[in-house]
Structure formats: C-alpha cells, structure tokens
Write an enzyme that holds these catalytic residues in place. Structure first.
Site, PDB file in Angstrom:
ATOM      1  CD  GLU A 241      -2.821  -0.685  -0.325  1.00  0.00           C
ATOM      2  OE1 GLU A 241      -2.878   0.486  -0.790  1.00  0.00           O
ATOM      3  OE2 GLU A 241      -3.260  -1.699  -0.672  1.00  0.00           O
TER       4      GLU A 241
HETATM    5  C1  LIG Z   1       2.478  -9.911   0.253  1.00  0.00           C
HETATM    6  C2  LIG Z   1       2.185  -8.651  -0.677  1.00  0.00           C
HETATM    7  C3  LIG Z   1       1.055  -8.420  -0.914  1.00  0.00           C
HETATM    8  C4  LIG Z   1       0.813  -7.508  -1.898  1.00  0.00           C
HETATM    9  N1  LIG Z   1      -0.421  -7.005  -2.227  1.00  0.00           N
HETATM   10  C5  LIG Z   1      -0.601  -6.310  -3.500  1.00  0.00           C
HETATM   11  C6  LIG Z   1      -1.863  -6.164  -4.054  1.00  0.00           C
HETATM   12  O1  LIG Z   1      -2.933  -6.582  -3.511  1.00  0.00           O
HETATM   13  N2  LIG Z   1      -2.032  -5.181  -5.097  1.00  0.00           N
HETATM   14  C7  LIG Z   1      -0.845  -4.669  -5.682  1.00  0.00           C
HETATM   15  O2  LIG Z   1      -0.818  -3.910  -6.661  1.00  0.00           O
HETATM   16  N3  LIG Z   1       0.337  -4.898  -4.952  1.00  0.00           N
HETATM   17  C8  LIG Z   1       0.626  -5.567  -4.059  1.00  0.00           C
HETATM   18  N4  LIG Z   1       1.761  -5.666  -3.645  1.00  0.00           N
HETATM   19  C9  LIG Z   1       2.762  -4.909  -4.022  1.00  0.00           C
HETATM   20  C10 LIG Z   1       3.510  -3.867  -3.098  1.00  0.00           C
HETATM   21  O3  LIG Z   1       2.360  -2.916  -3.033  1.00  0.00           O
HETATM   22  C11 LIG Z   1       4.647  -3.179  -3.641  1.00  0.00           C
HETATM   23  O4  LIG Z   1       5.709  -4.277  -3.034  1.00  0.00           O
HETATM   24  C12 LIG Z   1       5.028  -2.029  -2.958  1.00  0.00           C
HETATM   25  O5  LIG Z   1       4.158  -0.849  -3.400  1.00  0.00           O
HETATM   26  C13 LIG Z   1       6.711  -1.566  -3.196  1.00  0.00           C
HETATM   27  O6  LIG Z   1       6.913  -1.799  -4.690  1.00  0.00           O
HETATM   28  P1  LIG Z   1       7.973  -2.552  -5.050  1.00  0.00           P
HETATM   29  O7  LIG Z   1       8.061  -3.723  -4.206  1.00  0.00           O
HETATM   30  O8  LIG Z   1       8.308  -2.593  -6.648  1.00  0.00           O
HETATM   31  O9  LIG Z   1       9.397  -1.646  -4.390  1.00  0.00           O
HETATM   32  P2  LIG Z   1       9.892  -0.427  -5.223  1.00  0.00           P
HETATM   33  O10 LIG Z   1       9.001   0.455  -5.774  1.00  0.00           O
HETATM   34  O11 LIG Z   1      10.916  -0.965  -6.261  1.00  0.00           O
HETATM   35  O12 LIG Z   1      10.701   0.400  -3.942  1.00  0.00           O
HETATM   36  C14 LIG Z   1      12.046  -0.305  -3.468  1.00  0.00           C
HETATM   37  C15 LIG Z   1      12.540   0.464  -2.300  1.00  0.00           C
HETATM   38  O13 LIG Z   1      12.805   1.960  -2.907  1.00  0.00           O
HETATM   39  C16 LIG Z   1      12.084   2.858  -2.245  1.00  0.00           C
HETATM   40  N5  LIG Z   1      11.537   3.899  -3.198  1.00  0.00           N
HETATM   41  C17 LIG Z   1      10.859   3.680  -4.328  1.00  0.00           C
HETATM   42  N6  LIG Z   1      10.561   4.827  -5.005  1.00  0.00           N
HETATM   43  C18 LIG Z   1      10.895   5.744  -4.077  1.00  0.00           C
HETATM   44  C19 LIG Z   1      10.789   7.116  -4.289  1.00  0.00           C
HETATM   45  N7  LIG Z   1      10.197   7.843  -5.459  1.00  0.00           N
HETATM   46  N8  LIG Z   1      11.197   7.986  -3.193  1.00  0.00           N
HETATM   47  C20 LIG Z   1      11.646   7.387  -2.000  1.00  0.00           C
HETATM   48  N9  LIG Z   1      11.791   6.064  -2.206  1.00  0.00           N
HETATM   49  C21 LIG Z   1      11.337   5.286  -2.830  1.00  0.00           C
HETATM   50  C22 LIG Z   1      11.036   2.320  -1.562  1.00  0.00           C
HETATM   51  O14 LIG Z   1      10.303   2.829  -0.349  1.00  0.00           O
HETATM   52  C23 LIG Z   1      11.540   0.885  -1.231  1.00  0.00           C
HETATM   53  O15 LIG Z   1      12.034   1.131  -0.222  1.00  0.00           O
HETATM   54  C24 LIG Z   1       1.958  -6.845  -2.449  1.00  0.00           C
HETATM   55  C25 LIG Z   1       3.416  -7.051  -2.140  1.00  0.00           C
HETATM   56  C26 LIG Z   1       3.450  -8.285  -1.170  1.00  0.00           C
HETATM   57  C27 LIG Z   1       4.905  -8.446  -0.792  1.00  0.00           C
END
Ligand SMILES: Cc1cc2nc3c(=O)[nH]c(=O)nc-3n(C[C@H](O)[C@H](O)[C@H](O)COP(=O)(O)OP(=O)(O)OC[C@H]3O[C@@H](n4cnc5c(N)ncnc54)[C@H](O)[C@@H]3O)c2cc1C
Length: 597
Positions: free
Chosen positions: A440
């Site tokens: 989220e």
């Molecule tokens: C168990 C689980 C359930 C989930 N359920 C859903 C779901 O139902 N629907 C759905 O769509 N997704 C879902 N997700 C996905 C989840 O919302 C994402 O993993 C999350 O939003 C982060 O995206 P990412 O993993 O690609 O990390 P990234 O976006 O790659 O981020 C990696 C790191 O970089 C930081 N970062 C990235 N961009 C910035 C910025 N602009 N400024 C500062 N810091 C930044 C982040 O804070 C993080 O620490 C789920 C994930 C898991 C593991």
C-alpha cells in the site's frame, strides 16, 4: 500456544468515552445506535474472532496456500470460516443499505477489523481487499456497474482485488505496461502481467472482481495515461449469474516471509474482458479511493498484530521465572521471580501497551472524521473532516505499521529464545507484521506524501486541521494542575513540530532533498505528538471517571500516559535534531563511497 482475547474494554474507551463530548455525539449515524448495541456487536465479533479465526492462524501459517492448475486452495478451515464470516454479516457492517449493507458507523467496522487482524491477519486480507474495492466502485462506478457488482461484494459472495504492481513497476505507477484495447461494445480487452496481487485467486468466493490499472494505446505516456478497469474472474449475465470464465489466470503464488495463509498471486490477463471505471486516464487518481481506504486498513493491521503480541508477551512475562528482582526477592516461594519484575522487561511491555492504546485512539479519531466527511450536514464540515483524514492517512499507515513491527519484535524479545521458535506463535507475528510497512505504498513513500504533498496542500489547509485544535487545547489546559504533567510535554513536542514544519517548508523550496531526507523522521514526530494530544485527553477522561467502577482501568490509563510522556515522547527531541541536520550528511556522500571496497 498463544491466546487472543479481544480488547473490548479499551475499544469501548476509544470509541465511546474518549470522544463522547465531541465528534461522536454529533454524528447522525449513531442516532439509532445505543451504547449497548455497540457493545453487543463487538462482543459477538470478539467471539467469532477468538473461537473461529484465531484457531486457524498458526495452522494457516504452517500449511500456507496451495497452487495447482492455475487455481488456489486456501489453508484448511479458511473456507468454512469465510462462509461463517459472511453469513454472520461481518463483511457488510459499514456498507450502504442500498447495496445490502448494514449502514453501521466505520468506527465499528474498524474495531471488528482490528480483531480480525489480531486473530488471523492472513484471513483478514480476503474480506479486507473487498471492502476497499467496494469503496472504489461505490465512488467511481457507473450506476450499472454498481448495481451489478456491489450487492454480491457486500454480501461477500464475490470478493475484490487491487491490481497495480507489475514486475518492473511498484512505487512508480507511471511505469504500468498492462494494455487495454477498446472494443466496439464498450468493453476493453486487458492484456498484461500483474504480480503480488493479494487474494488474486482463491476458493472462498464464487467470483473475484479485479480492479486493474492499464493503459490504452492512444493515451499519454506516464501516469497520465493510466486508466482503471473492472475485470471479473467469471463473466456474468444481466441477472448476475456466473457464465463463462474470463481470461485472467493465476500462474503462481509467492513463497514469502509471512502472511502464508494469504494468496499473493501472479495474474496473467490474456485479453480478458473488462470495463472502464471512472474517466479514461484518471485511473491512478481513482485508484486512490481504494488505496486510501486500504492505507487506513493496513495501519489497523499493524495495531491488530501489535495487540496480540502484547497480550501474549504479558502472560509470558508474568509466568516465566528467571533471576531475582534487583531490589530483592519478590516471590520467595518460587524458584525465581517472574521476568515482569525486571525494569527492562517492564519497559518493553509498557512500550507495547502505550503504542497500542495510543494507536487505537488515533485510528478511532481518524475514523470519526472519516464518518463526518461523508455524513456531516454542511459542506464545509464535510470538507474540514476530509482534509483531516487526508492529512492523517499516511501517518496512520506508516506509524501504526512501524509500531506493528516494533511491538511484534519486542514480543519476541520478551519470550527470549522461545520467541524465536515457531510453536509459540510470536515469530509469526513478527513475520506477518513486516509486510504492512511495505505494501500500500512503502512507509518511506507515505512520509514523502505527508511532507511533500499533504503539508503544502492549499498553503497548509490540511495541516491547520491538526495544528489548530491541538494549539487550542494546549491553551485551554495550560493552567490545569492535574493535567500539567501531560500538557507540558505535549506543548514542547508541539512547539518542535511547528518549528520543524516551518523549517522544512522553507528549506524544501530551494532543495527538495531536504524534504526527502527529513520525511520519515518528521512523520514519526508528528505521530508521537498526535499520541501525546490523545493521551492528555485520555487522562482527562480517566481522572474524571476513576472514582467510579473500573478504577483499575482508569488508573492504568494515567500511568501508561505518564510512561508515554516521560519515556517515549522525548524521541521527538532527537527526531527534531535529525530533521534540522538537513540533507547534507546523506547527499554529500558520493555513490562510490558506499563501497564495496
Ligand atoms: C505480500 C504482498 C502483498 C501485496 N499485495 C498487493 C496487491 O494486492 N496489489 C498490488 O498491486 N500490489 C501488491 N503488493 C505490492 C506492493 O504494494 C509493492 O511491493 C510496494 O508498493 C513496493 O513496490 P516494489 O516492491 O516494487 O518496491 P520499489 O518500488 O522498487 O521500492 C524499493 C525501495 O525503494 C523505495 N522507493 C521507491 N521509490 C521511491 C521514491 N520515489 N522515493 C523514495 N523512496 C522510493 C521504496 O520505499 C522501497 O524501500 C504486495 C506485495 C507483497 C509482498
């Protein structure tokens, strides 16, 4: 084996006592609802959570979900529990009567959700996502879509999902690649891969309604070209009867750290049929209805896990015999004293208790504003309440989930080595809590939302919804001798928060890295100040009521508030120093200097 007992007394305090003379009393939704009605609903929910959901928590974690031939089976017992959940009406508490809901206040749904999250967080995700999807469709769907899908979603026989994430696209939703091609009948063909989709496939409901971000080929690049589509697992006829399978399939589920009873799915859309929700290219803005709802819900997940961790740590601390009290033997008849005599263990327990009760007050406070934002009679009152909810949403999401992990970790610590062992359940809470800081929108991104977006909005209009009442309260109570020990620290923390806000607003204008560098510290400082404000009011109530029945409960509130003011709130002083140190210590560091060497 862990235990769970719903904290009904404290929920009653947050919902029915703390705000009794302000927000709650003037909300029409409470008019036909007596205190006893609320107590009865929550007591029934407690029974369901303690007796049906909680016993499936450890077994669900051990067994996990099963994937075979593009279908998912949830852990043993989930299906029956889900049926009982919807048959008992727990899925429809705060939904609109027009669509079959019970029209109850959100504060009640919030308390029930906390119980669900404490007793079985994995299970809670299935109905939890549906509630967010319901809000989304209610606000942005056409009448036709709403009348076709909402009644079954409210009833709980169809569930909802939120499909944002793709392999290369997480935080940055402008990178969405899933395609939507318009068809001559007004529908769209959706093609692409979504990953990490909670409840994307399962065996609990007849149908699953996916809400999917995708882009049409003619749309602009980036976030401005993303639209929102409704894509059901099964297509239905005009009577809502299930017809043929739509082309959206679960091609695997994730093996993950926690939440093992919740299916986290890779979904492939293979020219699946979908319908536009809201206006073309407004997909991300519309999806925010669901995301904001989910952010508040995810904060509540943090509290749910923290509550059960505390309850078990407390029992253990009273039973586990190790060492003797530093001031001399306390229990000479026993081989050793229980570990609750040790100051360090007490500090951990009180930290857990203070965060939990503070967060329960915080969540309830925001929920009252959320109700007010939808039901208040005049427009300006609705707008004011909505401003407050907007401001507090990233704080609820990030702070309450940070506390979830911190408290769950303290729970493991109090159990010592036994906390690290699966059968005691404490390590599961820590694993389950961790994701809430990530999904989220990560907590880092919540902090940026607070400082970069919410605070400057309309030259500080949102911010004033918090600053003005706190300022007025401090002024009003400054001479109150009984409350002096709480108002003093609140005043100091509030002054620091104001100074940090002004400084950040100025520094951020010339250098955006100042915002990025300070955001997480600022969010925590804000949350702790909000807690201090609520604890001061809690003490007012407790002093007024402590001479009646329930004396021990009110005394405990006052002592916990004292602990919070003296042992937790001073964190705001070091957070202030870190904020004022600026971005230089982070940004002057050259990338090569990180190593490896
Ligand atoms: C168990 C689980 C359930 C989930 N359920 C859903 C779901 O139902 N629907 C759905 O769509 N997704 C879902 N997700 C996905 C989840 O919302 C994402 O993993 C999350 O939003 C982060 O995206 P990412 O993993 O690609 O990390 P990234 O976006 O790659 O981020 C990696 C790191 O970089 C930081 N970062 C990235 N961009 C910035 C910025 N602009 N400024 C500062 N810091 C930044 C982040 O804070 C993080 O620490 C789920 C994930 C898991 C593991």
């Amino acid at each position: 084996m862990p235990i769970y007992k719903a904290p009904l007394r404290d929920m009653k305090f947050a919902m029915q006592e703390l705000f009794a003379n302000s927000e709650q009393s003037s909300l029409p939704v409470f008019e036909n609802l007596s205190e006893q009605d609320i107590d009865m609903i929550l007591a029934e929910a407690a029974k369901f959570c303690e007796n049906i959901l909680f016993p499936l928590n450890l077994s669900g974690d051990t067994e996990g979900c099963h994937w075979e031939n593009r279908e998912v089976r949830t852990p043993k017992g989930f299906k029956e529990a889900y049926k009982e959940f919807v048959d008992s009406g727990w899925a429809s508490l705060a939904c609109e009567p027009e669509f079959g809901g019970q029209g109850l206040p959100e504060t009640i749904a919030l308390a029930v959700e906390e119980m669900v999250c404490s007793s079985n967080l994995s299970f809670g995700l299935y109905p939890g996502l549906t509630r967010g999807a319901y809000q989304l469709l209610l606000k942005h769907g056409t009448n036709e879509l709403k009348h076709h899908y909402l009644p079954k979603m409210v009833e709980g026989v169809w569930s909802g999902t939120m499909c944002l994430t793709e392999p290369h696209c997480g935080t940055d939703l402008g990178l969405v690649r899933t395609k939507a091609l318009s068809q001559s009948d007004g529908s769209y063909k959706i093609t692409g891969t979504k990953i990490f989709i909670s409840s994307g496939e399962h065996d609990l409901t007849e149908n699953i309604i996916h809400f999917v971000l995708a882009r049409t080929p003619e749309g602009p690049l980036g976030i401005r070209g993303v639209s929102l589509f409704l894509v059901p697992k099964f297509l239905t006829n005009s009577n809502g009867e299930i017809m043929e399978r739509n082309a959206v399939y679960c091609d695997s589920i994730e093996h993950k750290m926690g939440l093992k009873g919740s299916a986290t799915c890779v979904l492939n859309f293979e020219e699946a049929t979908g319908w536009l929700v809201g206006t073309l290219y407004k997909g991300v803005a519309n999806m925010f209805t669901m995301m904001n709802n989910e952010r508040l819900a995810v904060g509540n997940q943090g509290l749910g896990i923290a509550e059960i961790s505390y309850q078990n740590a407390l029992i253990y601390a009273k039973e586990r015999l190790q060492g003797r009290a530093l001031t001399g033997v306390k229990y000479p008849e026993k081989a050793a004293d229980p570990i609750i005599v040790h100051p360090d263990v007490r500090k951990m327990l009180l930290t857990m208790k203070a965060y939990n009760e503070g967060n329960r007050m915080l969540g309830t406070w925001v929920a009252f504003h959320s109700i007010r934002s939808q039901t208040a009679e005049n427009e300006s009152e609705r707008e004011e309440a909505d401003d407050f909810v907007q401001l507090m949403t990233p704080i609820i999401k990030a702070f309450m989930t940070d506390c979830g992990t911190e408290v769950a970790s303290l729970g493991v610590q109090i159990y010592g080595g036994h906390g690290y062992i699966h059968e005691h359940g404490m390590e599961q809470y820590m694993r389950d809590a961790r994701i809430a800081q990530i999904y989220e929108g990560t907590n880092g991104v919540q902090a940026l939302d607070l400082v970069g977006r919410k605070i400057p909005t309309a030259t500080g209009r949102y911010l004033r919804r918090f600053f003005h009442p706190v300022y007025d309260y401090i002024q009003e109570k400054q001479q109150d001798e009984l409350l002096a020990e709480f108002i003093g620290p609140l005043h100091k923390a509030f002054d620091r928060l104001q100074q940090a806000t002004i400084s950040l607003a100025q520094r951020g204008l010339s250098n955006p890295n100042e915002i990025g560098a300070a955001a997480s510290d600022y969010l925590r400082m804000f949350a702790l100040t909000a807690h201090a404000y609520l604890w001061a009011q809690a003490c007012e109530v407790a002093y007024a009521k402590r001479d009646g029945h329930d004396k021990a409960f009110y005394e405990s509130k006052i002592i916990t508030a004292r602990f919070f003011m003296q042992k937790i709130l001073p964190q705001t002083s070091s957070l202030f120093a870190c904020i004022m140190a600026g971005s230089k210590p982070l940004m002057e560091f050259k990338e090569e200097a990180f190593g490896p060497f």
